[in-house]
Scaffold this motif. Structure first.
Motif, PDB file in Angstrom:
ATOM      1  N   SER A  35       0.801  -1.132   0.139  1.00  0.00           N
ATOM      2  CA  SER A  35       0.005  -0.088   0.199  1.00  0.00           C
ATOM      3  C   SER A  35       1.029   1.169   0.023  1.00  0.00           C
ATOM      4  N   ILE A  36       0.647   2.197  -1.016  1.00  0.00           N
ATOM      5  CA  ILE A  36       1.427   3.280  -1.009  1.00  0.00           C
ATOM      6  C   ILE A  36       0.548   4.480  -0.852  1.00  0.00           C
ATOM      7  N   LEU A  37       0.531   5.229   0.355  1.00  0.00           N
ATOM      8  CA  LEU A  37      -0.346   6.271   0.938  1.00  0.00           C
ATOM      9  C   LEU A  37       0.311   7.276   1.484  1.00  0.00           C
ATOM     10  N   ARG A  38      -0.307   8.140   1.557  1.00  0.00           N
ATOM     11  CA  ARG A  38       0.175   9.688   2.393  1.00  0.00           C
ATOM     12  C   ARG A  38      -0.439   9.766   3.409  1.00  0.00           C
ATOM     13  N   PHE A  39       0.484   9.221   4.588  1.00  0.00           N
ATOM     14  CA  PHE A  39      -0.180   8.999   6.035  1.00  0.00           C
ATOM     15  C   PHE A  39      -0.825  10.243   6.421  1.00  0.00           C
ATOM     16  N   ASN A  40       0.072  11.509   6.113  1.00  0.00           N
ATOM     17  CA  ASN A  40      -0.590  12.631   6.965  1.00  0.00           C
ATOM     18  C   ASN A  40      -1.652  13.492   6.416  1.00  0.00           C
ATOM     19  N   SER A  41      -2.166  12.826   5.343  1.00  0.00           N
ATOM     20  CA  SER A  41      -3.257  13.372   4.658  1.00  0.00           C
ATOM     21  C   SER A  41      -4.585  12.807   5.248  1.00  0.00           C
ATOM     22  N   ASP A  73       1.971  -4.443   3.397  1.00  0.00           N
ATOM     23  CA  ASP A  73       3.203  -3.422   3.752  1.00  0.00           C
ATOM     24  C   ASP A  73       2.772  -2.125   3.282  1.00  0.00           C
ATOM     25  N   MET A  74       2.721  -1.133   3.996  1.00  0.00           N
ATOM     26  CA  MET A  74       2.652  -0.029   3.717  1.00  0.00           C
ATOM     27  C   MET A  74       3.658   0.955   3.547  1.00  0.00           C
ATOM     28  N   LYS A  75       3.945   2.020   2.651  1.00  0.00           N
ATOM     29  CA  LYS A  75       4.500   2.760   2.536  1.00  0.00           C
ATOM     30  C   LYS A  75       4.087   4.472   2.505  1.00  0.00           C
ATOM     31  N   ASP A  76       4.763   5.120   3.094  1.00  0.00           N
ATOM     32  CA  ASP A  76       4.501   6.592   3.341  1.00  0.00           C
ATOM     33  C   ASP A  76       5.236   7.224   2.180  1.00  0.00           C
ATOM     34  N   THR A  77       4.521   8.154   1.295  1.00  0.00           N
ATOM     35  CA  THR A  77       4.861   8.891   0.312  1.00  0.00           C
ATOM     36  C   THR A  77       4.621  10.265   0.461  1.00  0.00           C
ATOM     37  N   ASN A  78       5.648  10.988  -0.274  1.00  0.00           N
ATOM     38  CA  ASN A  78       5.354  12.643  -0.191  1.00  0.00           C
ATOM     39  C   ASN A  78       4.563  13.084  -1.525  1.00  0.00           C
ATOM     40  N   CYS A  79       3.374  13.346  -1.663  1.00  0.00           N
ATOM     41  CA  CYS A  79       2.811  13.855  -2.845  1.00  0.00           C
ATOM     42  C   CYS A  79       3.204  15.308  -3.238  1.00  0.00           C
ATOM     43  N   ASP A  80       3.589  15.973  -2.186  1.00  0.00           N
ATOM     44  CA  ASP A  80       3.897  17.286  -2.697  1.00  0.00           C
ATOM     45  C   ASP A  80       5.086  17.452  -3.316  1.00  0.00           C
ATOM     46  N   PHE A  92       9.940   1.083  -2.733  1.00  0.00           N
ATOM     47  CA  PHE A  92       8.962   0.289  -2.213  1.00  0.00           C
ATOM     48  C   PHE A  92       8.585  -1.090  -3.133  1.00  0.00           C
ATOM     49  N   MET A  93       8.888  -0.838  -4.388  1.00  0.00           N
ATOM     50  CA  MET A  93       8.548  -1.975  -5.579  1.00  0.00           C
ATOM     51  C   MET A  93       9.427  -2.832  -5.384  1.00  0.00           C
ATOM     52  N   GLU A  94      10.685  -2.702  -4.680  1.00  0.00           N
ATOM     53  CA  GLU A  94      11.729  -3.906  -4.392  1.00  0.00           C
ATOM     54  C   GLU A  94      11.124  -5.017  -3.524  1.00  0.00           C
ATOM     55  N   THR A  95      10.231  -4.555  -2.510  1.00  0.00           N
ATOM     56  CA  THR A  95       9.534  -5.649  -1.858  1.00  0.00           C
ATOM     57  C   THR A  95       8.647  -6.493  -2.840  1.00  0.00           C
ATOM     58  N   ASP A  96       8.555  -8.039  -2.450  1.00  0.00           N
ATOM     59  CA  ASP A  96       7.850  -9.245  -3.511  1.00  0.00           C
ATOM     60  C   ASP A  96       6.370  -8.592  -2.917  1.00  0.00           C
ATOM     61  N   VAL A  97       5.677  -8.262  -3.383  1.00  0.00           N
ATOM     62  CA  VAL A  97       3.864  -7.964  -3.202  1.00  0.00           C
ATOM     63  C   VAL A  97       3.103  -8.378  -4.467  1.00  0.00           C
ATOM     64  N   ILE A  98       1.977  -9.040  -4.185  1.00  0.00           N
ATOM     65  CA  ILE A  98       1.378  -9.331  -5.566  1.00  0.00           C
ATOM     66  C   ILE A  98       0.386  -8.431  -5.886  1.00  0.00           C
ATOM     67  N   ALA A  99       0.113  -7.448  -5.048  1.00  0.00           N
ATOM     68  CA  ALA A  99      -0.841  -6.356  -5.469  1.00  0.00           C
ATOM     69  C   ALA A  99      -0.669  -5.086  -4.511  1.00  0.00           C
ATOM     70  N   ILE A 100      -0.924  -4.058  -5.153  1.00  0.00           N
ATOM     71  CA  ILE A 100      -0.592  -2.557  -4.346  1.00  0.00           C
ATOM     72  C   ILE A 100      -2.010  -1.836  -4.262  1.00  0.00           C
ATOM     73  N   ILE A 101      -2.118  -1.566  -3.082  1.00  0.00           N
ATOM     74  CA  ILE A 101      -3.450  -0.677  -2.794  1.00  0.00           C
ATOM     75  C   ILE A 101      -2.868   0.853  -2.807  1.00  0.00           C
ATOM     76  N   GLY A 102      -3.129   1.655  -3.795  1.00  0.00           N
ATOM     77  CA  GLY A 102      -3.034   3.097  -3.865  1.00  0.00           C
ATOM     78  C   GLY A 102      -2.242   3.004  -5.300  1.00  0.00           C
ATOM     79  N   PRO A 103      -1.219   4.120  -5.456  1.00  0.00           N
ATOM     80  CA  PRO A 103      -1.196   5.110  -4.334  1.00  0.00           C
ATOM     81  C   PRO A 103      -2.554   6.040  -4.883  1.00  0.00           C
ATOM     82  N   GLN A 104      -2.579   7.146  -3.610  1.00  0.00           N
ATOM     83  CA  GLN A 104      -3.532   8.195  -3.923  1.00  0.00           C
ATOM     84  C   GLN A 104      -3.253   9.235  -4.662  1.00  0.00           C
ATOM     85  N   CYS A 105      -1.986   9.681  -5.052  1.00  0.00           N
ATOM     86  CA  CYS A 105      -1.557  10.724  -5.685  1.00  0.00           C
ATOM     87  C   CYS A 105      -1.516  10.378  -7.292  1.00  0.00           C
ATOM     88  N   SER A 106      -2.149  11.354  -7.942  1.00  0.00           N
ATOM     89  CA  SER A 106      -2.170  11.070  -9.463  1.00  0.00           C
ATOM     90  C   SER A 106      -0.502  10.906  -9.993  1.00  0.00           C
TER      91      SER A 106
END
Length: 935
Positions: A35-41, A73-80, A92-106
């Protein structure tokens, strides 16, 4: 050994009710998703809680994944900071995951989508950017509605309230720019447009935003679309309130960032709420359900566990929750089909010598295509509604709530759904059960409280205070200057049309600065099509004057409400009937008079033939019989005939003829009355059909649309058309006529014709208007000034001011009102009565045929047979004897019975007795008491 292997095989297979066998050996104990999100939003925090709640429900549900635990596995990213956010996402893409929830930023979603394609990792993103497409990025799966639908809903609101211009304020990144581009397309489809759009960077300062709003306040549009993030959007609304841009006349429509913020935050400062009163916003529609209620009830507990206790759920939280469930259900189906989770290295992903990016750490999900196929096939009911993807990879049935912020309450005033693409007060899930209805008449929203605490719909635009002076084109006419003229002393424009325009402007609630620019040389009337074209080309901001509204002009410009009717009419020379001593002959044409007189004689002769042998009133000397025919025929005109008809055939013919005479007499009387009392003018031109069928030249006014109308619509040859520039040329051309180089008629618009007839009394309007239309003022397409001026013109018409202006410039008393009477020839033509004459003629012919058949039959019965030895009689003598028989007197029925007692038929025929001789022979027998005639 065989038994042990068989037991192992049985234990490795589980039989399920649907007949599918699941391979337990293929299911891992733990599956990792990212999951790639911006935690402080706000949206990022809500997403974290939603993912945790979904994992908790999935891992405790024995019907899903069959013992496999789903972890994230969640990853905080900076959208600004786009670069920093990109690096964080790539790490984060170096980790072996079968799907990703997000990101929220275009911005990050665009970059990660490229990587996800190469690594074959499905990206379950809730980024609404409309340019993110599964066509370009096959592994991109959007789990919330696209901005295409949201902007369509915004455009529907703008169109519903009949606003044409909007101002767009947006965050200048992929999300903001692409969203406004989608809005521009949606507005264009509804003939609306963005008149002014302004973007700002993510690091914009307060002073930058203040200057931005000041520039917006100078624009004419008062409908403002705000498409940004919550952080920047709240600042803009607060600053707008300080600049008094939240008062009457303004309209603010915020996209779903505002509803997501208000839904998720339990405590919003009062000053923040105060700065958004009357704002409209959208919220993704989430239908009510038990699953939704269960998630809301457990939300508080889960949010506290992960330090988000101040956040409530929002529509994005529901979509994220269902995204995790969609991955879980797809994994279950993936494992059922024998799918295995394995990763392999791509030989292309290697650093160059000395590189430190560790690209080789990125692994490709070997069966990512299979999992992606299962994700796209999921179909279940989640907390957000029906979770199912269409062929384009979007969720089916996107819908939005239309929210009005009043006080501390978000009031739902309606809904928009892609199912009908209309606004409605009916919930979308109710509409899904009915056939789609796209009629605009079904659109409806509840009442809205607008900024300034008013329920009255804002006009949506104002004339800007710093606006440039409007350049208004005005035709510089050579003739009919009462409509528009230039004052040679002052240099200003005046006239009927100018007064209408200035009086209408005076009724507007805002000032309009303008200047008149004459169009044309003044030596001839200008061409109005060119004037309207200059408005379309933005050489003029408007065009006023005697401009006829035609279909061709209406395609390129918008016209106000017509302020005068201007249908095309025909002007033709006339003369008065009152001096004609033979006016009583006017009702019938010469042909009609001749045919009517001929039929009087035909009917008279027919009746004489039918009555001659049996009726003494139709017998006598040849002179008497000719006089009888003429007298009887013409006396029927007044129903004054004294002769009685005795034969059945004669009576039948007479009845039909009297009916014809009645119709002709009534028509003659009505036509003559009209000529002598009502219509005292005549002309050879009765209407446009006469002009089309003739070859005479036709006049038209220079610059008028009448020329093109006659050529293209009436198919009149251009060579027949003669341009005329002034009333004097009109009169001279009509006076000379087509034989002396003039014209037979002039086609012009009614206002010009009426003004011309007020001076020239020997000309009149022939027929009626053969087109309908009016004059209006031309403005560029979608000009709001055109709407307000139309309303002002209607008000001028209602309060009588428009008529007063008309009387001031156009009313004269030089000619009588008779000059404006419609002239149409009242002569009755044979074509109107040929049916009656045909019936009467056929009746006469049939009656005569029957009569001569009877006569021939009687003649053959009474003719003596030829004796064998007698010499043969000559044809001439036989014809004379037949004529003598026909001319002979035939006794009535009673007299024939008496005569049969006295003389044989042979004796009567051979002796050819006269009526007096027969009377002498019959009289003694009549007096005899032996013969009983009655018996």
């Amino acid at each position: 050994m065989k038994t042990a292997c068989l037991m192992l095989l049985v234990l490795s297979l589980v039989h399920v009710p649907n007949g599918i066998y699941k391979s337990l050996a293929a299911r891992p104990s733990v599956v990792n998703i990212g999951s790639i999100l911006r935690f402080n939003s706000t949206i990022g925090g809500v997403s974290v809680v939603a993912i945790r709640a979904a994992l908790e429900d999935i891992n405790t549900d024995s019907t899903i994944l069959n013992g496999t635990t789903l972890k994230v596995d969640m990853k905080d990213t900076n959208c600004d900071d786009g670069f920093l956010g990109m690096v964080q996402a790539l790490q984060f893409m170096e980790t072996d995951v079968i799907a990703i929830i997000g990101p929220q930023c275009s911005t990050i979603a665009h970059i990660i989508s490229f990587v996800a394609n190469e690594l074959r990792v499905p990206l379950m993103s809730f980024a609404s950017d409309a340019t993110l497409s599964s066509i370009q990025f096959p592994f991109f799966v959007r789990t919330c509605p696209s901005d295409l639908y949201q902007m369509d809903a915004v455009a529907a609101i703008v169109d519903y309230y009949r606003w044409k211009l909007v101002t767009a304020i947006y965050l200048d990144d992929d999300y903001g720019r692409n969203g406004i581009a989608a809005l521009d397309d949606a507005l264009t489809l509804r003939r609306c447009k963005i008149s002014y759009k302004v973007g700002f960077p993510s690091n914009a300062r307060k002073s930058d935003l203040m200057n931005l709003l000041i520039s917006v306040s100078y624009m004419e549009s008062r409908v403002i679309i705000l498409h940004t993030s919550a952080v920047h959007g709240l600042k803009i609304l607060s600053l707008a309130n300080q600049l008094k841009m939240m008062e009457n006349g303004y309209v603010w429509i915020a996209t779903d960032w505002l509803s997501a913020y208000l839904d998720a935050n339990s405590s919003v400062p009062d000053e923040t709420i105060y700065g958004m009163q009357g704002v409209l916003t959208l919220r993704s529609h989430i239908p009510d359900s038990k699953m939704k209620s269960n998630l809301i009830s457990k939300w508080s507990r889960v949010s506290k566990m992960y330090n988000y206790s101040d956040l409530r759920t929002s529509s994005y939280g529901f979509y994220v929750y269902d995204s995790v469930w969609a991955v879980a259900r797809a994994l279950d189906a993936f494992f059922d089909d024998g799918g295995r989770i394995s990763f392999s290295n791509d030989s292309r992903l290697r650093d160059e010598a000395g590189g430190t990016l560790h690209l080789e750490a990125m692994s490709v999900f070997d069966m990512g295509n299979n999992l992606l196929e299962k994700i796209k096939k999921v179909n279940f009911t989640g907390v957000s509604g029906q979770v199912q993807f269409n062929a384009a990879g979007d969720l089916i049935h996107p819908a939005y709530d239309v929210i009005n912020i009043i006080g501390n309450v978000m009031r739902t005033v309606g809904y928009w759904s892609n199912y009908s693409r209309l606004l409605s007060t009916v919930r979308p899930e109710v509409l899904y059960s009915k056939p789609p209805n796209s009629s605009l008449a079904n659109q409806h929203l509840y009442d809205v409280i607008w900024p300034g605490e008013t329920a009255q719909k804002p006009r949506g635009w104002v004339f800007p205070s710093n606006a440039k002076e409007l350049k208004i084109g005005v035709p510089k006419r050579f003739s009919f200057k009462e409509f528009v003229m230039k004052d040679n002393v002052t240099g200003s424009m005046k006239g009927y049309c100018i007064d209408v325009f200035t009086q209408a402007l005076a009724l507007l609630p805002y000032p309009v600065t303008y200047k008149f620019i004459p169009f044309g040389s003044g030596t001839e009337n200008p061409h109005y099509d060119k004037l309207v074209q200059m408005v379309e080309d933005n050489e003029f901001d408007a065009a006023i004057g005697d401009i006829a509204i035609t279909m061709r002009r209406a395609v390129t410009a918008d016209f106000t409400q017509p302020f005068i009717e201007s249908g095309l009419v025909i002007l033709a020379p006339v003369k008065k009937h009152i001096t004609n001593s033979w006016a009583f002959l006017q009702p019938f044409t010469l042909q009609m008079w001749c045919i009517t007189g001929l039929f009087f004689l035909i009917v008279g002769v027919a009746v004489w033939i039918l009555e001659h042998r049996i009726n003494d009133e139709f017998r006598g000397t040849p002179r008497e019989q000719i006089m009888t025919i003429f007298w009887f025929s013409f006396s029927t005109l007044f129903f004054a005939h004294r002769e009685n008809t005795m034969s059945t055939l004669g009576r039948g013919v007479l009845i039909i003829w009297l009916f014809v005479v009645l119709i002709i007499q009534s028509s003659y009387t009505a036509s003559l009355t009209s000529i002598l009392t009502v219509q005292q003018l005549e002309t050879s031109i009765r209407g446009i059909d006469d002009l089309k069928s003739s070859d005479y030249p036709i006049g038209f006014q220079v610059g008028s649309f009448a020329e093109e109308y006659m050529v293209k619509e009436l198919n009149i040859s251009r060579s027949r058309l003669i341009a005329l520039g002034s009333p004097e040329e009109y009169a001279d051309a009509l006076k000379r006529g087509p034989t002396k180089g003039g014209v037979s008629a002039i086609v012009d618009e009614r206002p010009y014709a009426e003004l011309f007839l007020s001076t020239y009394c020997k000309i009149a309007i022939a027929g009626s208007d053969f087109t309908s239309g009016g004059w209006g003022f031309a403005f560029p397409r979608d000009s709001p000034l055109q709407v307000d001026l139309s309303t002002a013109i209607l008000l001028l018409s209602e309060n009588g001011e428009l008529q007063r202006i008309h009387d001031k410039w156009l009313k004269t008393d030089k000619c009588t009102a008779d000059n404006t009477e419609f002239i149409d020839s009242n002569q009755l033509r044979l074509e109107s009565f040929w049916g009656l004459f045909l019936i009467c003629g056929v009746a006469c012919v049939i009656a005569l045929l029957i009569y001569f058949g009877i006569i021939i039959r009687k003649y053959l019965r009474h003719e003596p047979p030829d004796e064998p030895m007698a010499p043969k009689e000559s044809p001439r003598r036989s014809f004379r004897r037949f004529i003598s028989f026909v001319d002979g007197r035939e006794l009535p029925k009673k007299r024939s019975l008496i005569l049969s007692r006295v003389s044989t038929p042979r004796t009567l025929v051979s002796s050819n007795l006269t009526a007096l001789d027969i009377e002498r022979q019959v009289r003694p027998v009549r007096n005899s008491s032996v013969i009983d005639i009655e018996n």
